[in-house]
Scaffold this motif. Structure first.
Motif, PDB file in Angstrom:
ATOM      1  N   GLY A 121       0.796  -1.225   0.000  1.00  0.00           N
ATOM      2  CA  GLY A 121       0.000   0.000   0.000  1.00  0.00           C
ATOM      3  C   GLY A 121       0.826   1.270   0.000  1.00  0.00           C
ATOM      4  N   HIS A 122       2.126   1.129   0.183  1.00  0.00           N
ATOM      5  CA  HIS A 122       3.032   2.281   0.229  1.00  0.00           C
ATOM      6  C   HIS A 122       3.862   2.419  -1.047  1.00  0.00           C
ATOM      7  N   GLY A 123       3.602   1.549  -2.027  1.00  0.00           N
ATOM      8  CA  GLY A 123       4.312   1.662  -3.299  1.00  0.00           C
ATOM      9  C   GLY A 123       5.178   0.477  -3.678  1.00  0.00           C
ATOM     10  N   LEU A 124       5.267  -0.528  -2.808  1.00  0.00           N
ATOM     11  CA  LEU A 124       6.045  -1.711  -3.184  1.00  0.00           C
ATOM     12  C   LEU A 124       5.221  -2.515  -4.183  1.00  0.00           C
ATOM     13  N   ASP A 125       5.794  -2.767  -5.348  1.00  0.00           N
ATOM     14  CA  ASP A 125       5.065  -3.451  -6.408  1.00  0.00           C
ATOM     15  C   ASP A 125       5.528  -4.867  -6.664  1.00  0.00           C
ATOM     16  N   GLY A 126       6.582  -5.301  -6.051  1.00  0.00           N
ATOM     17  CA  GLY A 126       7.026  -6.662  -6.292  1.00  0.00           C
ATOM     18  C   GLY A 126       8.337  -6.968  -5.619  1.00  0.00           C
ATOM     19  N   ALA A 127       8.748  -8.210  -5.814  1.00  0.00           N
ATOM     20  CA  ALA A 127      10.004  -8.673  -5.233  1.00  0.00           C
ATOM     21  C   ALA A 127      10.656  -9.646  -6.211  1.00  0.00           C
ATOM     22  N   ILE A 128      11.959  -9.608  -6.243  1.00  0.00           N
ATOM     23  CA  ILE A 128      12.727 -10.547  -7.057  1.00  0.00           C
ATOM     24  C   ILE A 128      13.286 -11.612  -6.129  1.00  0.00           C
ATOM     25  N   ILE A 129      12.960 -12.842  -6.445  1.00  0.00           N
ATOM     26  CA  ILE A 129      13.439 -13.968  -5.639  1.00  0.00           C
ATOM     27  C   ILE A 129      14.416 -14.748  -6.505  1.00  0.00           C
ATOM     28  N   GLY A 130      15.606 -14.961  -6.002  1.00  0.00           N
ATOM     29  CA  GLY A 130      16.612 -15.679  -6.770  1.00  0.00           C
ATOM     30  C   GLY A 130      17.056 -16.945  -6.084  1.00  0.00           C
ATOM     31  N   ARG A 131      18.053 -16.808  -5.268  1.00  0.00           N
ATOM     32  CA  ARG A 131      18.704 -17.969  -4.659  1.00  0.00           C
ATOM     33  C   ARG A 131      17.733 -18.871  -3.902  1.00  0.00           C
ATOM     34  N   ALA A 132      16.765 -18.288  -3.217  1.00  0.00           N
ATOM     35  CA  ALA A 132      15.816 -19.093  -2.446  1.00  0.00           C
ATOM     36  C   ALA A 132      15.039 -20.056  -3.349  1.00  0.00           C
ATOM     37  N   LEU A 133      14.794 -19.652  -4.589  1.00  0.00           N
ATOM     38  CA  LEU A 133      14.140 -20.570  -5.539  1.00  0.00           C
ATOM     39  C   LEU A 133      15.118 -21.615  -6.043  1.00  0.00           C
ATOM     40  N   TYR A 134      16.333 -21.176  -6.371  1.00  0.00           N
ATOM     41  CA  TYR A 134      17.333 -22.111  -6.891  1.00  0.00           C
ATOM     42  C   TYR A 134      17.685 -23.182  -5.862  1.00  0.00           C
TER      43      TYR A 134
END
Length: 126
Positions: free
Chosen positions: A90-103
């Motif tokens: 609600g404050h402007g965060l539109d997403g997150a990039i997940i890398g190593r945790a998926l790998y």
């Protein structure tokens, strides 16, 4: 278009994160705002790949700066990390990039999608 800000502390890092630029994140944000940039991908490089959680304080500081949607990157390692980030939507965060945790299998993409997309109705097909 999104502009990436890779930072170590409150300073922008450059040249593959090897060098500090001498430019403060806030100074770069002012410049980017003045030229009309709307979306920032923020990476705390001291956390990227370290599985220590995102730098919530730095992300909040960018959101408080105003005028940007932000995509968080660096350190995301658990559903709890994603839940903390979701509180900033609600404050402007539109997403997150997940890398190593998926790998590494620490996070399961299907579970993340169920929790954050299907629940909200963003995606219709599970």
């Amino acid at each position: 278009m999104a502009v990436g800000i890779d930072a170590r502390g409150d300073e922008v890092a450059v040249e593959g994160w090897i060098k500090d630029s001498g430019i403060k994140v806030e100074e770069l944000l002012k410049t980017l705002k003045n030229i009309g940039v709307k979306t920032i991908i923020y990476t705390d490089i001291s956390r990227d790949g370290m599985m220590r959680g995102p730098n919530i304080a730095a992300i909040e500081k960018i959101l408080d700066f105003g005028g940007f949607s932000v995509i968080a990157s660096g350190g995301i390692s658990s559903i709890k990390d994603l839940e903390k980030l979701a509180k900033l939507e609600g404050h402007g965060l539109d997403g997150a990039i997940i890398g190593r945790a998926l790998y590494d299998g620490t996070l399961d993409l299907k579970s993340v999608l169920k929790m954050f997309y299907f629940k909200k109705g963003v995606c219709q097909n599970e």
